[in-house]
Design an enzyme around this catalytic site. Structure first.
Site, PDB file in Angstrom:
ATOM      1  N   LYS A  11     -36.024 -24.319  10.499  1.00  0.00           N
ATOM      2  CA  LYS A  11     -35.279 -23.298  11.315  1.00  0.00           C
ATOM      3  C   LYS A  11     -36.065 -22.020  11.778  1.00  0.00           C
ATOM      4  O   LYS A  11     -37.268 -21.999  11.268  1.00  0.00           O
ATOM      5  CB  LYS A  11     -34.111 -22.631  10.511  1.00  0.00           C
ATOM      6  CG  LYS A  11     -32.819 -23.781  10.402  1.00  0.00           C
ATOM      7  CD  LYS A  11     -31.792 -23.087   9.310  1.00  0.00           C
ATOM      8  CE  LYS A  11     -30.852 -24.282   9.071  1.00  0.00           C
ATOM      9  NZ  LYS A  11     -29.686 -23.596   8.293  1.00  0.00           N
ATOM     10  N   TYR A  51     -23.868 -28.023  16.094  1.00  0.00           N
ATOM     11  CA  TYR A  51     -22.726 -27.328  14.951  1.00  0.00           C
ATOM     12  C   TYR A  51     -21.557 -27.344  15.365  1.00  0.00           C
ATOM     13  O   TYR A  51     -20.700 -26.593  14.748  1.00  0.00           O
ATOM     14  CB  TYR A  51     -23.437 -26.022  14.750  1.00  0.00           C
ATOM     15  CG  TYR A  51     -24.749 -25.935  14.158  1.00  0.00           C
ATOM     16  CD1 TYR A  51     -24.824 -26.347  12.844  1.00  0.00           C
ATOM     17  CD2 TYR A  51     -26.092 -25.791  14.648  1.00  0.00           C
ATOM     18  CE1 TYR A  51     -25.879 -26.361  12.077  1.00  0.00           C
ATOM     19  CE2 TYR A  51     -27.078 -25.571  14.070  1.00  0.00           C
ATOM     20  CZ  TYR A  51     -27.205 -26.059  12.794  1.00  0.00           C
ATOM     21  OH  TYR A  51     -28.426 -25.898  12.012  1.00  0.00           O
ATOM     22  N   PHE A  59     -18.395 -17.727  11.691  1.00  0.00           N
ATOM     23  CA  PHE A  59     -19.958 -17.555  11.864  1.00  0.00           C
ATOM     24  C   PHE A  59     -20.717 -18.471  13.262  1.00  0.00           C
ATOM     25  O   PHE A  59     -21.789 -18.379  13.132  1.00  0.00           O
ATOM     26  CB  PHE A  59     -20.702 -18.018  10.303  1.00  0.00           C
ATOM     27  CG  PHE A  59     -20.377 -19.078  10.201  1.00  0.00           C
ATOM     28  CD1 PHE A  59     -21.251 -20.390  10.611  1.00  0.00           C
ATOM     29  CD2 PHE A  59     -19.462 -19.586   9.178  1.00  0.00           C
ATOM     30  CE1 PHE A  59     -20.992 -21.686  10.015  1.00  0.00           C
ATOM     31  CE2 PHE A  59     -19.202 -20.784   8.523  1.00  0.00           C
ATOM     32  CZ  PHE A  59     -19.921 -22.027   9.185  1.00  0.00           C
ATOM     33  N   ARG A  87     -31.734 -33.366   0.410  1.00  0.00           N
ATOM     34  CA  ARG A  87     -30.615 -32.316   0.212  1.00  0.00           C
ATOM     35  C   ARG A  87     -31.135 -31.703  -1.105  1.00  0.00           C
ATOM     36  O   ARG A  87     -31.250 -30.440  -1.383  1.00  0.00           O
ATOM     37  CB  ARG A  87     -29.435 -32.971   0.015  1.00  0.00           C
ATOM     38  CG  ARG A  87     -29.031 -33.161   1.596  1.00  0.00           C
ATOM     39  CD  ARG A  87     -27.672 -33.444   1.574  1.00  0.00           C
ATOM     40  NE  ARG A  87     -26.676 -32.389   1.424  1.00  0.00           N
ATOM     41  CZ  ARG A  87     -26.242 -31.380   2.543  1.00  0.00           C
ATOM     42  NH1 ARG A  87     -26.853 -31.545   3.437  1.00  0.00           N
ATOM     43  NH2 ARG A  87     -25.385 -30.565   1.909  1.00  0.00           N
ATOM     44  N   THR A  93     -27.531 -23.957  -0.386  1.00  0.00           N
ATOM     45  CA  THR A  93     -27.698 -23.246   1.004  1.00  0.00           C
ATOM     46  C   THR A  93     -28.155 -21.798   0.662  1.00  0.00           C
ATOM     47  O   THR A  93     -28.668 -21.154   1.612  1.00  0.00           O
ATOM     48  CB  THR A  93     -26.184 -23.288   1.738  1.00  0.00           C
ATOM     49  OG1 THR A  93     -25.985 -24.706   1.793  1.00  0.00           O
ATOM     50  CG2 THR A  93     -26.031 -22.628   2.890  1.00  0.00           C
ATOM     51  N   ARG A 104     -35.675 -23.856   0.045  1.00  0.00           N
ATOM     52  CA  ARG A 104     -34.876 -22.548   0.026  1.00  0.00           C
ATOM     53  C   ARG A 104     -35.510 -21.641  -0.991  1.00  0.00           C
ATOM     54  O   ARG A 104     -35.390 -20.282  -0.498  1.00  0.00           O
ATOM     55  CB  ARG A 104     -33.488 -22.943   0.262  1.00  0.00           C
ATOM     56  CG  ARG A 104     -33.052 -23.603   1.533  1.00  0.00           C
ATOM     57  CD  ARG A 104     -31.661 -23.953   1.578  1.00  0.00           C
ATOM     58  NE  ARG A 104     -31.144 -24.678   2.803  1.00  0.00           N
ATOM     59  CZ  ARG A 104     -30.303 -25.599   2.955  1.00  0.00           C
ATOM     60  NH1 ARG A 104     -29.616 -25.785   1.947  1.00  0.00           N
ATOM     61  NH2 ARG A 104     -29.970 -25.688   4.231  1.00  0.00           N
ATOM     62  N   ASN A 114     -31.957 -19.788   6.119  1.00  0.00           N
ATOM     63  CA  ASN A 114     -32.455 -20.342   4.932  1.00  0.00           C
ATOM     64  C   ASN A 114     -33.462 -21.574   5.125  1.00  0.00           C
ATOM     65  O   ASN A 114     -33.479 -22.511   4.538  1.00  0.00           O
ATOM     66  CB  ASN A 114     -31.152 -20.926   4.336  1.00  0.00           C
ATOM     67  CG  ASN A 114     -30.386 -21.877   4.972  1.00  0.00           C
ATOM     68  OD1 ASN A 114     -30.875 -22.699   6.103  1.00  0.00           O
ATOM     69  ND2 ASN A 114     -29.057 -22.252   4.553  1.00  0.00           N
ATOM     70  N   HIS A 117     -32.382 -27.371   7.473  1.00  0.00           N
ATOM     71  CA  HIS A 117     -31.349 -28.092   7.612  1.00  0.00           C
ATOM     72  C   HIS A 117     -31.435 -29.785   7.195  1.00  0.00           C
ATOM     73  O   HIS A 117     -32.575 -29.946   7.645  1.00  0.00           O
ATOM     74  CB  HIS A 117     -30.537 -28.119   8.986  1.00  0.00           C
ATOM     75  CG  HIS A 117     -29.471 -29.065   9.497  1.00  0.00           C
ATOM     76  ND1 HIS A 117     -28.369 -28.760   8.933  1.00  0.00           N
ATOM     77  CD2 HIS A 117     -29.750 -30.564   9.864  1.00  0.00           C
ATOM     78  CE1 HIS A 117     -27.589 -30.039   9.269  1.00  0.00           C
ATOM     79  NE2 HIS A 117     -28.600 -30.975   9.782  1.00  0.00           N
ATOM     80  N   GLU A 128     -27.195 -37.247  14.243  1.00  0.00           N
ATOM     81  CA  GLU A 128     -28.151 -36.138  14.633  1.00  0.00           C
ATOM     82  C   GLU A 128     -29.592 -36.326  14.960  1.00  0.00           C
ATOM     83  O   GLU A 128     -30.016 -35.987  15.901  1.00  0.00           O
ATOM     84  CB  GLU A 128     -28.414 -35.421  13.175  1.00  0.00           C
ATOM     85  CG  GLU A 128     -27.081 -34.484  12.810  1.00  0.00           C
ATOM     86  CD  GLU A 128     -27.133 -33.999  11.430  1.00  0.00           C
ATOM     87  OE1 GLU A 128     -26.219 -33.089  10.891  1.00  0.00           O
ATOM     88  OE2 GLU A 128     -28.168 -33.989  10.698  1.00  0.00           O
TER      89      GLU A 128
END
Length: 140
Positions: A11, A51, A59, A87, A93, A104, A114, A117, A128
Site C-alpha cells: 500500500k 473495494y 470508511f 494472511r 489488520t 503489519r 497497514n 493487502h 483480484e
C-alpha cells in the site's frame, strides 16, 4: 497440497517510505514466491472497483482516497496454501494486534495505513489478480 496463487498490494504508506524491498523480504523469507509484480498508481475507478465490497461502509471514501494517494505495488504470490500463508505473513489488520515478525507488526503505521493487502480466499484471489494482471504477466 496444491500450489495456490494469491494477490497482494503493498500500500501507499509502505511505498512512500520505500519499504517495497522490506515487504518483499518478509514475503520471500516466508516461502511465498513473487511471480508477478508491478508498481502502479491506482486510479479512483480501479480502487472503487477493487473495494466495491466496502462501498456502503463509512470508511469507503477514505479507503479509496488512501489507495490512490501514491504508488502501490500489486503482486501475485505463489506457494502451497498461499492465501492462508500470506494472511499469516501480513498479520492482523490492526498492527497493534499483529504477531511479531509480520508485515503489519514490523512496518504498518496504523490500522488504516497497514502496509499490505492480501486476498481472503482463492476465489477472490483469482478475481483480484485478473483486475491487475494479464496471463502473460504472471511468470512462475
Amino acid at each position: 497440497m496444491a500450489i495456490e496463487r494469491t494477490f497482494s498490494i503493498i500500500k501507499p504508506d509502505a511505498t512512500r517510505r520505500n519499504l517495497t524491498g522490506a515487504v518483499n523480504a518478509v514475503i520471500e523469507t516466508a516461502g511465498l514466491r513473487i511471480v508477478a509484480q508491478k508498481r502502479i498508481l491506482m486510479t479512483k475507478a480501479q480502487a472503487e472497483t477493487f473495494y466495491a465490497v466496502h462501498s456502503a461502509r463509512p470508511f469507503f471514501g477514505d479507503l479509496v482516497s488512501f489507495m490512490t494517494s501514491g504508488p502501490v505495488v500489486v503482486q501475485v504470490l505463489e506457494a502451497e496454501n498461499a492465501v492462508a500463508k500470506y494472511r499469516e505473513v501480513m498479520g492482523a489488520t490492526n498492527p497493534a494486534n499483529a504477531a511479531e515478525g509480520t508485515i503489519r507488526k514490523l512496518l504498518a503505521e496504523s490500522i488504516e495505513a497497514n502496509s499490505a493487502h492480501g486476498s481472503d480466499s482463492v476465489e477472490n484471489a483469482a478475481v483480484e489478480i485478473a483486475q491487475f494482471f494479464s496471463g502473460n504477466e504472471i511468470v512462475g
